[in-house]
Design a protein around this motif. Structure first.
Motif, short mmCIF file in Angstrom:
data_model
loop_
_atom_site.label_atom_id
_atom_site.label_comp_id
_atom_site.label_asym_id
_atom_site.label_seq_id
_atom_site.Cartn_x
_atom_site.Cartn_y
_atom_site.Cartn_z
N ILE A 8 37.79 29.70 42.36
CA ILE A 8 38.84 30.09 43.30
C ILE A 8 39.86 30.99 42.61
O ILE A 8 40.32 32.00 43.18
CB ILE A 8 39.50 28.83 43.91
CG1 ILE A 8 38.52 28.12 44.84
CG2 ILE A 8 40.78 29.19 44.67
CD1 ILE A 8 39.00 26.79 45.37
N LEU A 9 40.21 30.68 41.36
CA LEU A 9 41.14 31.53 40.61
C LEU A 9 40.56 32.92 40.39
O LEU A 9 41.28 33.92 40.45
CB LEU A 9 41.50 30.87 39.27
CG LEU A 9 42.46 29.69 39.34
CD1 LEU A 9 42.64 29.06 37.97
CD2 LEU A 9 43.80 30.11 39.90
N ALA A 14 40.64 38.60 41.62
CA ALA A 14 39.94 39.82 42.06
C ALA A 14 40.60 40.39 43.32
O ALA A 14 40.81 41.60 43.44
CB ALA A 14 38.47 39.51 42.32
N THR A 15 40.97 39.53 44.26
CA THR A 15 41.63 39.98 45.48
C THR A 15 42.98 40.60 45.16
O THR A 15 43.34 41.66 45.69
CB THR A 15 41.82 38.80 46.46
OG1 THR A 15 40.55 38.18 46.69
CG2 THR A 15 42.40 39.26 47.78
N LEU A 17 43.85 42.04 42.39
CA LEU A 17 43.60 43.31 41.74
C LEU A 17 43.30 44.40 42.76
O LEU A 17 43.84 45.51 42.68
CB LEU A 17 42.45 43.18 40.73
CG LEU A 17 42.11 44.40 39.92
CD1 LEU A 17 43.29 44.79 39.03
CD2 LEU A 17 40.89 44.14 39.06
N TYR A 18 42.45 44.11 43.74
CA TYR A 18 42.14 45.09 44.78
C TYR A 18 43.37 45.43 45.64
O TYR A 18 43.57 46.58 46.01
CB TYR A 18 40.98 44.61 45.65
CG TYR A 18 39.64 44.74 44.98
CD1 TYR A 18 39.15 45.98 44.60
CD2 TYR A 18 38.86 43.62 44.72
CE1 TYR A 18 37.92 46.12 43.97
CE2 TYR A 18 37.64 43.72 44.09
CZ TYR A 18 37.17 44.98 43.72
OH TYR A 18 35.97 45.11 43.11
N VAL A 19 44.18 44.44 45.94
CA VAL A 19 45.40 44.69 46.71
C VAL A 19 46.34 45.58 45.90
O VAL A 19 46.92 46.54 46.42
CB VAL A 19 46.08 43.36 47.11
CG1 VAL A 19 47.49 43.59 47.63
CG2 VAL A 19 45.25 42.62 48.13
N PHE A 20 46.49 45.29 44.60
CA PHE A 20 47.33 46.10 43.73
C PHE A 20 46.84 47.55 43.67
O PHE A 20 47.63 48.49 43.80
CB PHE A 20 47.36 45.49 42.31
CG PHE A 20 48.13 46.31 41.32
CD1 PHE A 20 49.52 46.36 41.36
CD2 PHE A 20 47.47 47.05 40.35
CE1 PHE A 20 50.23 47.11 40.44
CE2 PHE A 20 48.17 47.81 39.44
CZ PHE A 20 49.54 47.84 39.48
#
Length: 144
Positions: A8-9, A14-15, A17-20
């Motif tokens: 989950i972490l 990863a999510t 990072l993609y949002v950033f």
């Protein structure tokens, strides 16, 4: 249990990072659009060249920030006359004014019957001559 927490972490990391990366892309894109708007001249009028004493040439409207006038068909303004050089002069919009600059043409560029050797501002009603082809200038305001 710890395997599920680590998984989950990883997904959260990863999510994030993609949002950033997405936020960075959007920010850079907006700044680029703002810089383009600042650096590109806003042309709120157009220049019309009306031929004088020459029925063979039609009126020419200039809406771009810069055009090259000459006898070369690849120019933005093509005038097929032997007294005009291949790349005769440059007409451009800068500092909210229209300018004309001779490009070392053979027969010269004239503004109000005076040869020009440096960039000159043109105004409504001026007469310009490329070689032996004469035009009257009309500046038309296109803003609201």
């Amino acid at each position: 249990m710890t395997g599920i927490v680590v998984f989950i972490l990883r997904i959260v990391l990863a999510t994030s990072l993609y949002v950033f990366i997405g936020i960075m892309f959007i920010t850079i894109w907006r700044q680029l659009k703002t810089q383009i708007k600042i650096l590109s001249p806003e042309i709120n009028n157009m220049l019309r060249l009306i031929p004088v004493e020459n029925e063979q040439i039609e009126s020419i409207e200039i809406k771009q920030a810069e055009v090259i006038v000459g006898r070369d068909p690849n120019n933005k303004i093509y005038i097929p006359d032997e007294t005009i050089s291949a790349q005769h002069c440059r007409i451009y919009f800068s500092d909210q004014q229209w300018w004309i600059n001779d490009l070392n043409s053979t027969n010269g560029t004239y503004l109000n019957d005076e040869i020009i050797d440096r960039p000159c501002v043109v105004t409504d009603g001026d007469m310009i001559m490329f070689g032996q082809v004469k035009f009257s200038i009309q500046i038309i305001n296109t803003s609201g």
